[in-house]
Scaffold this active site. Structure first.
Site, short mmCIF file in Angstrom:
data_model
loop_
_atom_site.label_atom_id
_atom_site.label_comp_id
_atom_site.label_asym_id
_atom_site.label_seq_id
_atom_site.Cartn_x
_atom_site.Cartn_y
_atom_site.Cartn_z
N SER A 302 0.86 -1.19 0.00
CA SER A 302 0.00 0.00 0.00
C SER A 302 0.89 1.22 0.00
O SER A 302 2.06 1.14 0.36
CB SER A 302 -0.85 0.04 1.26
OG SER A 302 -0.06 0.43 2.37
N ASP A 303 0.35 2.36 -0.39
CA ASP A 303 1.09 3.60 -0.16
C ASP A 303 1.05 3.88 1.35
O ASP A 303 0.29 3.26 2.11
CB ASP A 303 0.52 4.77 -0.98
CG ASP A 303 1.57 5.87 -1.17
OD1 ASP A 303 2.57 5.89 -0.42
OD2 ASP A 303 1.40 6.72 -2.07
N TRP A 304 1.85 4.82 1.76
CA TRP A 304 2.08 5.14 3.17
C TRP A 304 0.75 5.38 3.92
O TRP A 304 0.05 6.37 3.65
CB TRP A 304 2.95 6.39 3.26
CG TRP A 304 3.28 6.89 4.62
CD1 TRP A 304 2.44 7.49 5.52
CD2 TRP A 304 4.57 6.86 5.24
NE1 TRP A 304 3.11 7.83 6.64
CE2 TRP A 304 4.43 7.46 6.51
CE3 TRP A 304 5.83 6.40 4.86
CZ2 TRP A 304 5.51 7.61 7.40
CZ3 TRP A 304 6.89 6.55 5.74
CH2 TRP A 304 6.72 7.14 6.99
N ALA A 306 -2.02 4.08 3.61
CA ALA A 306 -3.24 4.07 2.78
C ALA A 306 -4.27 3.06 3.29
O ALA A 306 -5.47 3.24 3.06
CB ALA A 306 -2.89 3.80 1.32
#
Ligand code: BGC
Length: 801
Positions: A302-304, A306
C-alpha cells in the site's frame, strides 16, 4: 557503460520474443492463458522454496511478512511499547523503509537473520526516484529526453548506489499519467501521454531490474501509484478519481501494464479512489486487472498509511474491516499503516478471513525476497561514504543535457537567435531566485543527494565567464503576500510550526528588483533563472491553483525586459507554469525542470551551444491555469473551435463553439515541442500499404504496415531530432482522440544528412477499447502525422478493411 545498456535492451527484446513464442505461438488457445511477465517469480523451484517455508510459519509470522514500517523517523510504531528491533526479532515485520545506509540495514538484518525464529530476511525499501546519491534530473525532465535507454542508465546507476546502502527495493518508477499541471506530483511522472509513458516505464524497470533480480546490482521496483493517481479531480493531491473504464484502460493503465510486462516485482497501490472504490481496497484493479489479466506474480504494497486511510474513505466502520477489505482486494503489504499487524490474526481466528488469503499475500512477498537472493545474501558490505566520481558527474551532466527543452529562440532585433550564446566574452547578468541555489537543482525526492555536491547555474556560469558574470537575486521565489502558501511553507519548515496567523516579514522585493534592473543594464544579455521551489512547491501535497510564476518573479522578468537588454528565461520547475507574458515578450525560453546534481553545468552547456538541445516537452504548457487539465490528445467535439460550423446561423458561429471566451484553447507550447540549434525538414510520410486487412493488424500478429519518412538536418550544426508519429482514427464505434502518439525515434544527424525512419504499426498501436472494454481494431481510415511535435503537419493515411 553504453554497450552494457545496448546489450540489456537486446536481451529484453530476445527475452520478450522467447516469451512470446512460448505463450502465443504454439496454439492460439494458449493466448488465453495468463501471461507470465516475470519468469523468475513464476519459477517452480523458487515457488517450492516458498511453499516449504510457508508450511513452517505460524499465523503471526505470516502476518509479520505483510507488515512494513518506516524506521527512519521513530523507534517503534505509534501506540506500541515495542521497538522495531523487538518486532523484527518476533518476526512481526517483513520490511522496513527509510533505513539509511549499509550499517543500519545490516543491524536490522542481523536481528531478523540471527534472532527471529525462521530467519526470514527483511526487505529494505526507499524512495529512490531519480538517483540515490548521484542525483539526476527529476522524472518529468527525464521524460523530456524521450530516451528510455538513457533512463535505463539512470535506473542502473541508482540501483548500484541503492544496493550499496543495503536497499534492494526502490519505490520507483512512478508512471501515473498526469495531465493536470496543478497536481504537484506531475514532477515525478513521465507526463501526459500513455505511449511515451509506457516506453519510459519499460526503461525504468529494465534499468533497475536488468531482467534478473538476483544480480547484485539489481533492485526490485515498485510501480506506483496503482491506479490513476494522477487524475485527481481538480488536480488536488489525494483527491478522488472518476473516469470511464475506457479512459482508465486506454489512457491511465498502459504505463503500469508496460512496467508489469517488463517484469516489475512489486506494485504500490494509490491513495485515491477510482469511481468510488478506494484503489487500496479495489478488487477490480488489484485482482481482476493486475493479477488475472496481466498475470502479475509479485506483491502489492500500500502507499504510506493508505490502509488506515480507508477509514477516512469511510468504506468500513473500523480498522479491522478496512484491513480485511484491503487484503482481500489484493494489497499484500501494509506500509506504515499498523492495521495488518494489529487486526488480521484475530479475523483469521474468528473465521472472517480465510487463512488462505493471508497465505497468498505471504507467498507473493516471499517470492520477491527469494528472487532477490536475500536469503543467500542478506547483508551489504559497508563501503566509504559516497563522493561523486568523475564518471558519476559525467553521466549526470550528459543525462541532464538531454532533458533541457528549448521552448523558444526567436531572433532579436538586428541579430539572429539569442541562443546559443557566443563564447567570445560578453557580460552576462544572471538574475533570479533559482540562479544560485545548488539545493533546488536536486528537485523533489532528492533521496540521499547532498546539495554540497550539486552545481548551481551561477557556479557553472562563473566557471565559464569569470568577471564577465554579474549576479543579482532579484526577488524571493515566493513573496510574503500569498498567505496560504506561506502557511504551508511554515508547516514544512519544522522549526516554524503551523500558525493561522501569517507573521513572516514581506521581503522587500521592490528594492531587490530595482537592483537587478541596474545589474542588467551593465550587461550585454540577461539570463533570468525563475521558477518554483522544488521542496515545497512541487512533489507530494504540492498542488497549486495558480500556475503563474510564483511571487514577484513575473514583475522581476518584466522589469528586466523593460531595460531593452536581450533576455533569456531559464525555468526551473516541476510542472509547466503559465508563462503567457514571457511567451509573447521574451525571445529565448529554456525549460530546465530540476536538472539534478550537474544541473548548472548542463544548463550552461545548452546555453553556450556545447550541447545542441534535443528534449521535447512531455506535457502541454498552458496559457492560463483555467485550461487545465490540458493535453494534446483531446477528444472531438460536435462544435470544434476551428471546425466547420456552417450549419449554424452566421451570427451563432462565433459564439456556440467549444472554446473559452477569454483564452485560446491551444497550449502555449504543445506536447512534444522543443527546438534545436539546427533545423530539421521532413519528407511526406509514406505508408507501406494503403490498405491492410484486420487480420494483418490482429493481436499477436507482426505489425501489418510501416510508415516511413525521411528526416533531414537542413541547418549547419549536428543535432538530434525526436521524430514523432501520431495517428487519428477517423471512424470508430467509440470516439477517438484527435491525435495520439504511436511512435517516436531519436535521430542524430550531421548537417545536410538525411535519415530514413520507419515506424511499424500493428495491433498495439491501432487498437482501442470499445464499449465492452475489449481491445479491438475496426475497419476505418487512419490519418497519420509525422513531425517534430504534436503539431506535426506532414500527413498520409491508410485504410483498415
Ligand atoms: C508517497 C509514495 C512513497 C511513500 C513512501 C508516500 O507518501 O505517496 O510515493 O513511495 O510515501 O515514502
Amino acid at each position: 557503460m553504453k554497450k552494457t545498456f545496448d546489450q540489456l535492451l537486446l536481451t529484453t527484446s530476445l527475452f520478450c520474443l522467447v516469451l512470446t513464442s512460448f505463450l502465443v505461438l504454439p496454439s492460439l488457445a494458449a493466448a488465453q492463458a495468463a501471461p507470465v511477465p516475470n519468469a523468475q517469480l513464476a519459477a517452480k523451484d523458487l515457488n517450492a522454496r516458498v511453499e516449504a517455508l510457508l508450511k513452517k510459519m505460524t499465523l503471526e509470522e505470516k502476518i509479520g511478512q505483510t507488515v512494513q514500517y518506516s524506521a527512519g523517523f521513530a523507534t517503534g510504531p505509534s501506540g506500541s511499547k515495542l521497538s522495531y528491533e523487538d518486532l523484527t526479532q518476533r518476526g512481526a515485520i517483513g520490511s522496513l523503509l527509510n533505513v539509511q545506509g549499509a550499517e543500519q540495514t545490516n543491524r536490522f538484518q542481523h536481528i531478523a537473520m540471527d534472532k527471529s525464529r525462521l530467519h526470514i530476511p527483511l526487505i529494505f525499501g526507499m524512495d529512490v526516484i531519480h538517483g540515490q546519491h548521484t542525483i539526476f534530473p527529476v522524472p518529468l525532465g527525464l521524460a523530456a529526453s524521450w530516451d528510455p535507454k538513457l533512463i535505463a542508465g539512470v535506473a542502473h546507476t541508482s540501483a548500484i548506489e541503492a544496493r550499496a546502502d543495503g536497499l534492494s527495493w526502490v519505490f520507483s518508477p512512478m508512471v501515473d499519467i498526469s495531465r493536470d499541471a496543478r497536481w504537484g506530483r506531475m514532477v515525478e511522472s513521465a507526463g501526459e501521454d500513455p505511449y511515451l509513458g509506457s516506453a519510459i516505464a519499460r526503461g525504468w524497470v529494465l534499468g533497475y531490474q536488468q531482467n534478473d533480480l538476483t544480480k547484485p546490482d539489481s533492485v526490485a521496483v515498485s510501480v506506483k501509484h496503482f491506479a490513476a493517481y494522477g487524475a485527481a479531480i481538480a488536480g488536488r493531491d489525494y483527491n478522488a478519481v472518476d473516469m470511464s473504464d475506457i479512459t482508465l484502460r486506454q489512457v491511465y493503465l498502459p504505463p503500469y501494464h508496460a512496467a508489469v510486462d517488463a517484469g516489475a516485482a512489486t506494485v504500490m497501490s494509490s491513495f485515491n479512489s477510482i469511481n468510488g472504490v478506494p484503489a487500496t481496497a479495489n478488487p477490480y484493479t488489484l485482482t481482476q486487472i493486475l493479477r488475472k489479466e496481466w498475470g502479475f506474480d509479485g506483491f502489492v504494497v500500500s502507499d504510506w498509511g493508505a490502509v488506515s486511510e480507508l477509514l477516512n474513505h469511510a468504506i468500513g466502520p473500523d480498522g479491522a474491516t478496512v484491513a480485511r477489505k484491503a487484503l482481500e482486494a489484493g494489497v499484500d503489504m501494509d506500509m506504515e499503516g499498523n492495521l495488518y499487524g494489529t487486526t488480521l490474526a484475530a479475523q483469521v481466528r474468528s473465521g472472517q478471513i480465510p487463512e488462505s488469503v493471508v497465505d497468498e499475500a505471504v507467498r507473493r512477498i516471499l517470492r520477491v525476497k527469494f528472487a532477490l537472493g536475500l536469503f543467500e545474501h542478506p547483508y551489504t558490505p559497508v563501503t566509504p561514504p559516497y563522493a561523486p566520481t568523475a564518471e558519476n558527474r559525467a553521466q549526470a551532466r550528459a543525462v541532464a543535457a538531454e532533458t533541457i527543452v528549448l521552448l523558444k529562440n526567436d531572433p532579436v532585433e538586428g541579430a539572429g537567435a539569442l541562443l546559443p550564446l557566443s563564447k567570445s566574452a560578453k557580460t552576462v547578468a544572471l538574475i533570479g531566485p533559482l540562479a544560485d541555489s545548488a539545493k533546488e537543482m536536486l528537485g523533489s525526492w532528492g533521496a540521499l543527494g547532498d546539495p554540497k555536491f550539486a552545481i548551481s547555474l551561477r557556479q557553472a556560469l562563473q566557471e565559464r565567464l569569470g568577471d564577465h558574470l554579474l549576479y543579482a537575486k532579484g526577488c524571493e521565489i515566493l513573496s510574503g503576500n500569498d498567505a496560504n502558501v506561506l502557511r504551508h511553507v511554515s508547516f514544512i519548515d519544522q522549526a516554524n510550526p503551523p500558525s493561522s496567523e501569517v507573521t513572516e516579514a514581506v521581503p522587500d522585493d521592490a528594492k531587490t528588483i530595482a537592483e537587478a534592473v541596474e545589474t542588467a543594464k551593465k550587461a550585454d544579455v540577461a539570463i533570468l533563472a525563475l521558477g518554483e521551489s522544488a521542496d515545497w512547491m512541487t512533489g507530494e501535497a504540492s498542488s497549486r491553483a495558480h500556475l503563474d510564476l510564483p511571487g514577484h518573479q513575473e514583475q522581476l522578468l518584466e522589469a528586466v525586459a523593460a531595460t531593452g537588454k536581450p533576455v533569456i528565461l531559464v525555468m526551473f520547475t516541476g510542472r509547466p507554469n503559465a508563462i503567457k507574458w514571457a511567451g509573447a515578450h521574451i525571445p529565448a525560453i529554456v525549460e530546465a525542470w530540476y536538472p539534478g546534481m550537474e544541473g548548472g553545468h548542463a544548463v550552461a552547456d545548452v546555453l553556450f551551444g556545447d550541447v545542441n538541445p534535443s528534449a521535447k516537452t512531455p506535457v502541454s504548457f498552458p496559457r492560463a491555469t483555467g485550461q487545465e487539465p490540458l493535453y494534446y490528445a483531446q477528444m472531438p467535439t460536435g462544435r470544434p473551435a476551428h471546425g466547420d460550423l456552417s450549419h449554424l446561423p452566421t451570427n451563432a458561429q462565433e459564439k456556440f463553439m467549444s472554446r473559452y471566451l477569454d483564452e485560446d484553447n491551444s497550449a502555449l507550447f504543445p506536447f512534444g515541442w522543443g527546438l534545436s540549434y539546427t533545423r530539421f525538414s521532413y519528407s511526406q510520410p509514406a505508408v507501406s500499404k494503403a490498405q491492410v486487412s484486420r487480420q494483418d493488424v490482429a493481436e499477436g500478429h507482426a505489425p501489418g504496415l510501416t510508415v516511413s519518412v525521411d528526416v533531414r538536418n537542413s541547418g549547419s550544426v549536428a543535432g538530434t531530432e525526436v521524430v514523432q508519429l501520431y495517428v487519428r482514427n477517423t471512424s470508430a464505434s467509440v470516439e477517438q482522440p484527435l491525435r495520439e502518439l504511436k511512435g517516436f525515434a531519436r535521430v542524430t544527424l550531421a548537417p545536410g544528412e538525411t535519415k530514413h525512419v520507419e515506424f511499424p504499426l500493428g495491433f498495439d498501436e491501432l487498437s482501442f477499447y470499445n464499449v465492452e472494454s475489449k481491445r479491438v481494431v475496426e475497419p476505418t481510415t487512419y490519418k497519420v502525422f509525422v513531425g517534430g511535435s504534436s503539431l506535426a503537419s506532414e500527413e498520409t493515411s491508410f485504410q483498415v478493411n
